[in-house]
Design a protein around this motif. Sequence first.
Motif, mmCIF file in Angstrom:
data_model
loop_
_atom_site.group_PDB
_atom_site.id
_atom_site.type_symbol
_atom_site.label_atom_id
_atom_site.label_comp_id
_atom_site.label_asym_id
_atom_site.label_seq_id
_atom_site.Cartn_x
_atom_site.Cartn_y
_atom_site.Cartn_z
ATOM 1 N N ASP A 252 0.816 -1.215 0.000
ATOM 2 C CA ASP A 252 0.000 0.000 0.000
ATOM 3 C C ASP A 252 0.848 1.262 0.000
ATOM 4 O OD1 ASP A 252 -2.284 -1.509 0.000
ATOM 5 O OD2 ASP A 252 -2.526 -1.478 2.177
ATOM 6 N N PHE A 253 1.899 1.262 0.841
ATOM 7 C CA PHE A 253 2.726 2.464 0.916
ATOM 8 C C PHE A 253 3.477 2.681 -0.384
ATOM 9 C CE2 PHE A 253 6.251 5.161 2.154
ATOM 10 C CZ PHE A 253 5.657 6.068 3.019
ATOM 11 N N ALA A 254 4.007 1.603 -0.982
ATOM 12 C CA ALA A 254 4.725 1.728 -2.247
ATOM 13 C C ALA A 254 3.808 2.256 -3.339
ATOM 14 C CB ALA A 254 5.315 0.373 -2.643
ATOM 15 N N ARG A 255 2.563 1.764 -3.372
ATOM 16 C CA ARG A 255 1.611 2.237 -4.366
ATOM 17 C C ARG A 255 1.289 3.716 -4.168
ATOM 18 N NH1 ARG A 255 -2.006 -1.042 -3.272
ATOM 19 N NH2 ARG A 255 -3.524 0.231 -2.144
ATOM 20 N N SER A 256 1.049 4.112 -2.914
ATOM 21 C CA SER A 256 0.742 5.521 -2.624
ATOM 22 C C SER A 256 1.924 6.413 -2.958
ATOM 23 C CB SER A 256 0.362 5.669 -1.149
ATOM 24 O OG SER A 256 -0.740 4.861 -0.824
ATOM 25 N N LEU A 257 3.119 5.940 -2.656
ATOM 26 C CA LEU A 257 4.332 6.707 -2.949
ATOM 27 C C LEU A 257 4.496 6.894 -4.445
ATOM 28 C CD1 LEU A 257 6.853 8.012 -1.677
ATOM 29 C CD2 LEU A 257 7.975 5.778 -1.830
ATOM 30 N N ALA A 258 4.245 5.836 -5.215
ATOM 31 C CA ALA A 258 4.355 5.926 -6.673
ATOM 32 C C ALA A 258 3.334 6.905 -7.242
ATOM 33 C CB ALA A 258 4.179 4.544 -7.293
ATOM 34 N N ILE A 259 2.121 6.867 -6.704
ATOM 35 C CA ILE A 259 1.077 7.788 -7.177
ATOM 36 C C ILE A 259 1.476 9.232 -6.935
ATOM 37 C CG2 ILE A 259 -1.292 8.569 -6.732
ATOM 38 C CD1 ILE A 259 -2.021 5.647 -6.156
ATOM 39 N N ARG A 260 1.978 9.538 -5.717
ATOM 40 C CA ARG A 260 2.347 10.912 -5.403
ATOM 41 C C ARG A 260 3.547 11.373 -6.226
ATOM 42 N NH1 ARG A 260 0.009 14.910 -4.953
ATOM 43 N NH2 ARG A 260 -1.499 13.481 -4.027
ATOM 44 N N LEU A 261 4.513 10.486 -6.455
ATOM 45 C CA LEU A 261 5.681 10.837 -7.266
ATOM 46 C C LEU A 261 5.279 11.124 -8.712
ATOM 47 C CD1 LEU A 261 8.256 8.241 -5.881
ATOM 48 C CD2 LEU A 261 8.449 10.723 -5.708
ATOM 49 N N VAL A 262 4.390 10.296 -9.254
ATOM 50 C CA VAL A 262 3.927 10.511 -10.630
ATOM 51 C C VAL A 262 3.163 11.830 -10.729
ATOM 52 C CG1 VAL A 262 2.319 9.674 -12.385
ATOM 53 C CG2 VAL A 262 3.889 8.080 -11.282
ATOM 54 N N CYS A 263 2.274 12.090 -9.748
ATOM 55 C CA CYS A 263 1.506 13.345 -9.754
ATOM 56 C C CYS A 263 2.402 14.567 -9.594
ATOM 57 C CB CYS A 263 0.465 13.320 -8.634
ATOM 58 S SG CYS A 263 -0.864 12.133 -8.880
ATOM 59 N N SER A 264 3.583 14.365 -8.998
ATOM 60 C CA SER A 264 4.518 15.477 -8.803
ATOM 61 C C SER A 264 5.452 15.664 -9.991
ATOM 62 C CB SER A 264 5.349 15.240 -7.534
ATOM 63 O OG SER A 264 4.503 15.131 -6.403
ATOM 64 N N GLY A 265 5.279 14.862 -11.036
ATOM 65 C CA GLY A 265 6.054 15.045 -12.257
ATOM 66 C C GLY A 265 7.295 14.190 -12.378
ATOM 67 N N PHE A 266 7.501 13.254 -11.484
ATOM 68 C CA PHE A 266 8.683 12.399 -11.545
ATOM 69 C C PHE A 266 8.425 11.200 -12.457
ATOM 70 C CE2 PHE A 266 9.243 14.520 -7.450
ATOM 71 C CZ PHE A 266 10.562 14.932 -7.539
ATOM 72 N N LYS A 267 9.496 10.721 -13.072
ATOM 73 C CA LYS A 267 9.439 9.476 -13.818
ATOM 74 C C LYS A 267 9.703 8.349 -12.837
ATOM 75 C CE LYS A 267 11.432 7.053 -17.773
ATOM 76 N NZ LYS A 267 12.467 7.085 -18.849
ATOM 77 N N VAL A 268 8.761 7.421 -12.700
ATOM 78 C CA VAL A 268 8.809 6.416 -11.643
ATOM 79 C C VAL A 268 8.916 5.025 -12.250
ATOM 80 C CG1 VAL A 268 7.599 5.430 -9.667
ATOM 81 C CG2 VAL A 268 7.430 7.873 -10.130
#
Length: 362
Positions: free
Chosen positions: A7-23
């Motif tokens: 769950d945390f990894a998924r949430s972290l990936a979502i926030r990173l993508v929304c912030s403009g990072f390539k994940v």
Amino acid sequence: GVLGSGDFARSLAIRLVCSGFKVVVGSRNPKRKASLFPAAAEVTFQAEAVKKADVIFVAIFREHYSTLCDLADVLAGKILVDVSNNTEINHHKESNAEYLASLFPACTVVKGFNVVSAWTLQSGARDGNKQVLICSNNQEAKRTVAEIAQVMGFAPVDMGCMSSASEIENIPLRLLPAWKIPIFLALGLFLCFFTYNLIRQVIHPYIREQKNKLYKIPIEVVNTTLPCVSYVMLSLVYLPGVLAACSQLYYGTKYRRFPDWLDQWLQHRKQIGLLSFFCAALHAVYSLCLPMRRSHRYLLIETAVKQAVEKKMTIWVEEEVWRMEIYISVGIIALGLLSLLAITSLPSIANSLNWREFSFIQ
């Protein structure tokens, strides 16, 4: 890079993508886990993910760190961000971040993001705690992770070197550390006032007049106790400020350190004030419930019967009516003012006020 598929990894990936990072997400079962992550994030095997990322969030449990040892050569020179927590305070002799650093000496380990919940990551920093506590022995790595946190909308806080990792990991496990003294204080005051009111309203009438008034204990005795606790607690919010001002005037300087007891008192004022508001709110609810009691109905019927027997047309007393009307009106206004004080003491509200506005409300 994100290693893990929870769950945390998924949430972290979502926030990173929304912030403009390539994940890129590393998982042991990328085909099965790919649907859990946003489409913009690449989900692949751990070895492939590690090769494509310079900063890697290790979102797996401490017990599984050893499974990454096969990737030690590929991980060399990269920044590993340890986001893990323990189930108990000081469960291990060394922190998770220090343990991770010992397994991968060729990597730079940064402790961070462990005090941020998965919900906060998904919802954004506006719906949760904005602070991200970071520590590492490498200043450049800390700066890199801090910049990532800022882009994600969080406020990075530098907690120093890696020796602070244990303290950071203990923070999510502590149960209301700043509330223990105020809660014990409120309970002590409640016990004292409750005992006094119990003796005065129940025990004393029983001894002197043989009247059984035990029915008053659950509501009436508690209701007369709560406001006593509330206004004493409220006075304890402002008293240390007066004592601090007197101390500064006495010594002629504001730079002299306060005694430890006064310093601790000053730091707990917010919690004491909120507990005061809590007791006042309970008092208001209890007061509204007074006419709903079965005992009150019996007394009302008994009064009506006595009035009928004595053939009284009315028992209206103008003075008592006005006194009760004014009493309730002032009580409502007082509770409203206390609510205003309680709301403005919350960090999210207080941060939106400047010092003059906050002082005006106080």
